[in-house]
Enzyme design. Structure first.
Site, PDB file in Angstrom:
ATOM      1  CD  GLU A  33      -1.889  -6.612  -2.919  1.00 20.37           C
ATOM      2  OE1 GLU A  33      -3.109  -6.805  -2.785  1.00 20.37           O
ATOM      3  OE2 GLU A  33      -1.283  -5.681  -2.371  1.00 20.37           O
ATOM      4  CD  GLU A  48       2.747  -1.283  -3.060  1.00 19.94           C
ATOM      5  OE1 GLU A  48       2.062  -1.325  -2.015  1.00 19.94           O
ATOM      6  OE2 GLU A  48       2.312  -1.659  -4.165  1.00 19.94           O
TER       7      GLU A  48
HETATM    8  C1  XIL Z   1      -3.244   1.948  -1.126  1.00 16.21           C
HETATM    9  C2  XIL Z   1      -3.191   3.466  -1.179  1.00 16.21           C
HETATM   10  O1  XIL Z   1      -2.015   3.898  -0.541  1.00 16.21           O
HETATM   11  C3  XIL Z   1      -4.410   4.058  -0.532  1.00 16.21           C
HETATM   12  O2  XIL Z   1      -4.464   5.462  -0.735  1.00 16.21           O
HETATM   13  C4  XIL Z   1      -5.680   3.420  -1.092  1.00 16.21           C
HETATM   14  O3  XIL Z   1      -6.795   3.859  -0.359  1.00 16.21           O
HETATM   15  C5  XIL Z   1      -5.618   1.907  -1.032  1.00 16.21           C
HETATM   16  O4  XIL Z   1      -4.433   1.455  -1.673  1.00 16.21           O
HETATM   17  N1  XIL Z   1      -0.659  -2.424  -1.722  1.00 16.21           N
HETATM   18  C6  XIL Z   1      -0.794  -1.807  -2.949  1.00 16.21           C
HETATM   19  C7  XIL Z   1      -1.201  -0.390  -3.024  1.00 16.21           C
HETATM   20  O5  XIL Z   1      -0.440  -2.415  -3.968  1.00 16.21           O
HETATM   21  O6  XIL Z   1      -1.948  -0.091  -4.179  1.00 16.21           O
HETATM   22  C8  XIL Z   1      -1.984   0.035  -1.798  1.00 16.21           C
HETATM   23  O7  XIL Z   1      -2.177   1.440  -1.876  1.00 16.21           O
HETATM   24  C9  XIL Z   1      -1.262  -0.363  -0.528  1.00 16.21           C
HETATM   25  C10 XIL Z   1      -1.069  -1.848  -0.464  1.00 16.21           C
END
Ligand code: XIL
Length: 418
Positions: free
Chosen positions: A202, A307
């Site tokens: 990001e 994701e």
């Molecule tokens: C999220 C997790 O799913 C949660 O459990 C945590 O509290 C916060 O992070 N983008 C990403 C991930 O790259 O690392 C994030 O994961 C969701 C958004």
């Protein structure tokens, strides 16, 4: 569409201070989505009869096909791997049914939180690999490919990383040295067991400009080059990934492509782009998803859908994405399906999942993997982001780990697009 009151954390602080604040926020939400058996899960699993006026049937969104008869990984084996993000509540003694489901349906796993800096090195130089080792042991026991997430990010990183001994901002040299020490410790511990690493997560704003993070503020605009060079040195056998969300927005997509081109010109190794794919029911468009996959493939790198989830709830803020620093207050309007999902929305979600997998299949020559962000509706982080305590239905399995109609459509669309 109703919009909740939005608190933008990045309006109240900047630079290192902002990082400290965001780290705290991320730490608070670490529990992520509601696990089966939690209050949210129980509310959602009660039948519609117990809730007068509910326009839904808890059984309606389920698959008719027996999950034992088809696996996502096998169905898509000729195209790409199918992965899932898991956390410590799944493997070990956590949730044997979920652990068995993951082993049966997926051939790749990402640690949802366990390989983030905050989980591995909370104190300077004190490495705690206990959670990571449990994750790796589970993955290896089932022969699943391991994805490492993430080395450089502005969330879930302890405050000390960006500070000098007196609590002021670290220097460029200090931060680079810390990053190298961190990578070196991970490389020594994991060897080549982690096949893919998200080196930077990001780094861009939606308009394609570089995000203002402590990494950038302290090291400078070349911090991505430095991070990938260090990763290449310490993880010679791993594939190196740049990962981001909202990559279907042309400006952000093009920034990622330019990053790859610049790296290639400067001799910096990068092997893949990860597109997070935190999608909604109608956005981004299939055309935009298609265009971004084509652009990344055209840049000459592998593409990882890293994701994936489909948020079915009303937008809590206008600029849908996955910015952890955004949060809105819980309200009935923002949480319209606390009992179960109306039939028509379940159908819309199922069609959306099928459409998305059809687009991914079109690009299977370049797509290495498609990873779902959470095993089931109950495990999804979208129950708690950007609004805490909602009941979302963002995945392919329901809160009792039963395959949904969406899962069946993903299986079926594979046959139609062969
Ligand atoms: C999220 C997790 O799913 C949660 O459990 C945590 O509290 C916060 O992070 N983008 C990403 C991930 O790259 O690392 C994030 O994961 C969701 C958004």
């Amino acid at each position: 569409m109703q919009h909740g009151r939005v608190t933008l954390a990045n309006r109240i602080a900047s630079g290192v201070l902002r990082a400290l604040f965001l780290t705290t926020i991320a730490g608070c939400s670490r529990a992520g989505g509601a696990a089966p058996g939690s209050a949210v899960s129980q509310a959602a699993s009660s039948s519609s009869e117990s809730s007068p006026g509910a326009r839904c049937d808890a059984q309606a969104g389920l698959a008719s096909l027996d999950a034992a008869k088809a696996s996502l990984a096998q169905t898509y084996a000729k195209r790409f791997k199918v992965g899932v993000a898991i956390n410590g509540r799944v493997y070990g003694d956590g949730d044997p049914a979920a652990a068995a489901l993951v082993a049966a349906q997926f051939n790749r796993v990402t640690a949802e939180n366990e390989l983030k800096w905050q989980s591995l090195e909370r104190q300077p130089g004190v490495l705690d690999f206990s959670q990571a080792d449990a994750f790796l042991a589970y993955a290896e026991q089932h022969g699943m490919e391991v994805h490492g997430h993430t080395l450089v990010w502005h969330h879930q990183v302890p405050a000390w990383v960006f500070q000098n001994d007196s609590g002021g901002p670290a220097t460029r040299q200090q931060l680079l040295a810390r990053l190298e020490q961190h990578m070196s410790a991970l490389a020594e511990h994991f060897g080549s067991r982690v096949r893919y690493w998200d080196v930077v997560n990001e780094a861009f704003n939606d308009d394609g400009s570089l995000r203002d993070t402590p990494w950038r503020a302290i090291i400078g605009d070349d911090y991505l080059d430095q991070a990938f060079l260090l990763a290449g040195k310490h993880f010679p056998d791993a594939k190196l990934v740049y990962n981001d969300y909202s990559m279907e927005k042309p400006a952000k997509r093009d920034a990622a492509v330019r990053l790859v081109q610049g790296f290639k010109e400067r001799g910096v190794r990068i092997d893949a782009i990860g597109t997070q794919a935190h999608f909604q029911l109608t956005t981004p468009t299939l055309e935009a998803i298609d265009a971004s996959l084509a652009a990344f493939a055209g840049a000459g790198v592998e593409v990882l859908v890293s994701e994936l989830d489909v948020d079915v709830l009303p937008a809590a803020y206008e600029n849908q994405g996955a910015d952890l620093s955004v949060n809105a207050e819980l309200s009935a309007q923002l949480n319209p399906y606390p009992e179960c999902l109306p039939n028509d929305v379940a159908e819309q979600a199922a069609q959306r999942w099928a459409d998305i997998f059809e687009v991914f299949s079109r690009h299977s020559e370049h797509v290495h993997s498609v990873t779902l962000w959470g095993v089931s509706d109950g495990y999804s982080w979208l129950n708690n982001w950007p609004v805490r305590g909602r009941t979302n239905y963002a995945q392919l399995y329901d809160r009792q780990l039963r395959p949904k109609r969406s899962w069946q459509r993903v299986i079926e669309v594979a046959g139609q697009t062969l």
